[in-house]
Design an enzyme around this catalytic site. Structure first.
Site, PDB file in Angstrom:
ATOM      1  N   LYS A   1     -32.945  56.310  26.136  1.00 45.00           N
ATOM      2  CA  LYS A   1     -34.509  56.196  26.439  1.00 45.00           C
ATOM      3  C   LYS A   1     -35.461  57.293  26.132  1.00 45.00           C
ATOM      4  CE  LYS A   1     -32.060  52.917  28.210  1.00 45.00           C
ATOM      5  NZ  LYS A   1     -32.220  51.620  28.706  1.00 45.00           N
TER       6      LYS A   1
ATOM      7  N   TRP B   1     -27.921  48.680  38.007  1.00 51.07           N
ATOM      8  CA  TRP B   1     -27.825  48.162  36.515  1.00 51.07           C
ATOM      9  C   TRP B   1     -26.786  47.093  36.464  1.00 51.07           C
ATOM     10  CZ3 TRP B   1     -24.892  50.967  32.216  1.00 51.07           C
ATOM     11  CH2 TRP B   1     -25.280  50.396  31.027  1.00 51.07           C
TER      12      TRP B   1
ATOM     13  N   ASP C   1     -25.373  58.745  37.421  1.00 57.56           N
ATOM     14  CA  ASP C   1     -26.212  57.979  36.030  1.00 57.56           C
ATOM     15  C   ASP C   1     -27.475  58.434  35.788  1.00 57.56           C
ATOM     16  OD1 ASP C   1     -26.781  56.267  34.218  1.00 57.56           O
ATOM     17  OD2 ASP C   1     -25.968  54.590  34.946  1.00 57.56           O
TER      18      ASP C   1
ATOM     19  N   ALA D   1     -30.088  58.037  33.249  1.00 59.14           N
ATOM     20  CA  ALA D   1     -30.406  57.312  31.947  1.00 59.14           C
ATOM     21  C   ALA D   1     -31.866  57.579  31.623  1.00 59.14           C
ATOM     22  CB  ALA D   1     -29.734  55.978  32.023  1.00 59.14           C
TER      23      ALA D   1
HETATM   24  C1  LIG Z   1     -29.026  52.762  35.025  1.00 52.13           C
HETATM   25  C2  LIG Z   1     -28.506  52.665  33.392  1.00 52.13           C
HETATM   26  N1  LIG Z   1     -27.460  53.566  33.095  1.00 52.13           N
HETATM   27  C3  LIG Z   1     -26.846  53.408  31.689  1.00 52.13           C
HETATM   28  C4  LIG Z   1     -27.404  52.767  30.808  1.00 52.13           C
HETATM   29  C5  LIG Z   1     -26.847  52.997  29.390  1.00 52.13           C
HETATM   30  O1  LIG Z   1     -27.526  53.322  28.291  1.00 52.13           O
HETATM   31  P1  LIG Z   1     -26.875  53.627  27.099  1.00 52.13           P
HETATM   32  O2  LIG Z   1     -25.503  53.178  26.919  1.00 52.13           O
HETATM   33  O3  LIG Z   1     -27.876  52.552  26.207  1.00 52.13           O
HETATM   34  O4  LIG Z   1     -27.293  55.161  26.505  1.00 52.13           O
HETATM   35  C6  LIG Z   1     -28.685  52.301  30.966  1.00 52.13           C
HETATM   36  C7  LIG Z   1     -29.505  51.310  29.890  1.00 52.13           C
HETATM   37  O5  LIG Z   1     -30.081  50.412  30.028  1.00 52.13           O
HETATM   38  C8  LIG Z   1     -29.048  52.164  32.506  1.00 52.13           C
HETATM   39  O6  LIG Z   1     -30.152  51.375  32.693  1.00 52.13           O
END
Ligand SMILES: Cc1ncc(COP(=O)(O)O)c(C=O)c1O
Length: 396
Positions: free
Chosen positions: A243, A127, A208, A210
């Protein structure tokens, strides 16, 4: 002061979003942005969340601060969802965080206090925001190869060989499920190999998570974390509710840690509270409060699980339809991998020029690395999309 500042670097995804909005064509297609969309291109508030918000509106009688660590009931619900009911909860603690991103940052800050000399290892690709976000916490980042574009699967040998070079105590960032941007996840036996290596080399996992519930299912997508929790002495997990609960702008997530024993967990948790206090003082409450209601109310929980499952199954259906259309139009099986991959993203092997042609000639917007948002694929226009993609592939 400000005259001395450098020009900001353009954010490729935000620039793509702006170009898409400015495009006046009615048949334009946005496959870029990383948010779930339904069959009419909307990102609706989930019914379970709406209902929890109504309860909140009717019953909430104060907006007083909660605490830097957030609501303990929310945290307990998140620990159960991620680590499972059977986990040894005496060693696990969580803090309510500002989305998954906030969880990543406060965990990175906490780990820096424990091991200032540790480097971090992220997958190549990963990411894109991992890089600035984790670097800003003071880490030197290394990459490990992750994706085999020829097969659309994980380059497990490359990953393991590269992680052999990490030193004891280094932190390995692992995507718990639904790898962003490739959609290629480790299989069960590949997770075993990675965990063996992490254990043998005394590395420290930062998972991570997500997209829990977007891949194989809510419980299934947490198996990587649960396997690690059984085998390894310590770990941290950054979970996002953006999500799977559709709470993007509310900023809801959990920073979780599992320590060697209860005393260490309590100490680390206290320090995590200090890290948060020094960072943004208190997390926002509304989305986490609604989440807590959804996760703990039996009826709402069932509603939410059904909604989440509908989203997951829709993405699987879109993957299958798109890979079939690509099979027909390209007369090859080279895009079959899309149906096998997991979550919201896959990558198409397109050059910058090919992506530009898709944008200019067909109004199809895809991020510069070829990542597509599967949820944005057009249910009724797969053949047209496949035709456009195949036409730019043929031209090259
Ligand atoms: C791999 C990954 N980690 C973390 C996040 C962070 O998401 P958020 O901060 O919006 O909860 C995302 C969002 O796209 C992601 O794709």
């Amino acid at each position: 002061m400000f005259e001395a500042l450098p020009e900001p670097k353009a954010d490729a995804i935000l620039a793509l979003m702006a170009a898409f909005r400015a495009d006046t064509r009615t048949d334009k297609l946005d496959l870029g942005v990383g948010i779930y969309k339904d069959s009419v291109g909307k990102t609706p508030v989930m019914k379970a969340i709406k209902s929890a918000e109504e309860t909140l509106l009717a019953t909430q009688d104060t907006k007083a601060y909660v605490s830097p660590l957030g609501s303990s009931d929310f945290c307990a619900a998140m620990i159960s969802q991620v680590f499972g009911e059977k986990a040894d909860k005496t060693r696990i603690r969580a803090a309510q965080s500002v989305g998954g991103s906030g969880a990543l940052r406060v965990l990175a800050d906490l780990l820096k206090k424990g091991r200032p000399d540790a480097d971090m290892w992220v997958s190549d690709p990963t990411w894109p925001n991992h890089v600035p976000l984790l670097s800003a916490a003071g880490y030197t980042l290394h990459t490990y190869p992750y994706y085999d574009a020829a097969t659309g699967s994980v380059n497990i040998e490359g990953m393991l060989n590269s992680l052999e070079k990490a030193k004891a105590g280094d932190i390995v960032v692992l995507h718990g499920c639904c790898h962003n941007p490739t959609g290629a996840d480790l299989s069960d036996s590949q997770w075993d190999k990675v965990i063996d290596l992490v254990e043998r080399k005394a590395l420290f996992p930062l998972v991570d998570l997500a997209y829990q519930g977007f891949g194989d299912g809510l419980e299934e997508d947490a198996q990587s974390v649960r396997k690690m929790a059984q085998r390894l002495p310590e770990m941290v997990v950054a979970a996002s509710c953006s999500k799977n609960l559709g709470l993007y702008r509310e900023r809801v997530g959990a920073a979780m840690l599992m320590a060697k024993d209860e005393a260490e967990a309590t100490r680390a948790h206290g320090l995590l509270g200090g890290v948060i206090r020094a960072n943004y003082s208190m997390p926002p409450d509304h989305g986490a409060n609604a989440t807590q209601i959804v996760l703990t109310d039996t009826a709402l929980n069932a509603t939410w699980r059904t909604e989440l499952e509908d989203m997951r199954l829709r993405m699987i259906g879109l993957r299958q339809a798109f890979s079939e259309a690509m099979r027909k139009r390209s007369n090859s099986d080279r895009f079959d991998y899309i149906a096998q991959q997991k979550g919201m993203f896959s990558r198409l092997p397109l050059t910058t020029e090919q992506l530009q042609t898709l944008r200019d000639d067909f109004g199809i917007y895809i991020v510069g690395d070829g990542r597509i948002n599967v949820a944005g694929l057009p249910e009724a226009g797969m053949d047209k999309l496949a035709d456009a993609i195949c036409s730019v592939l043929v031209e090259s």
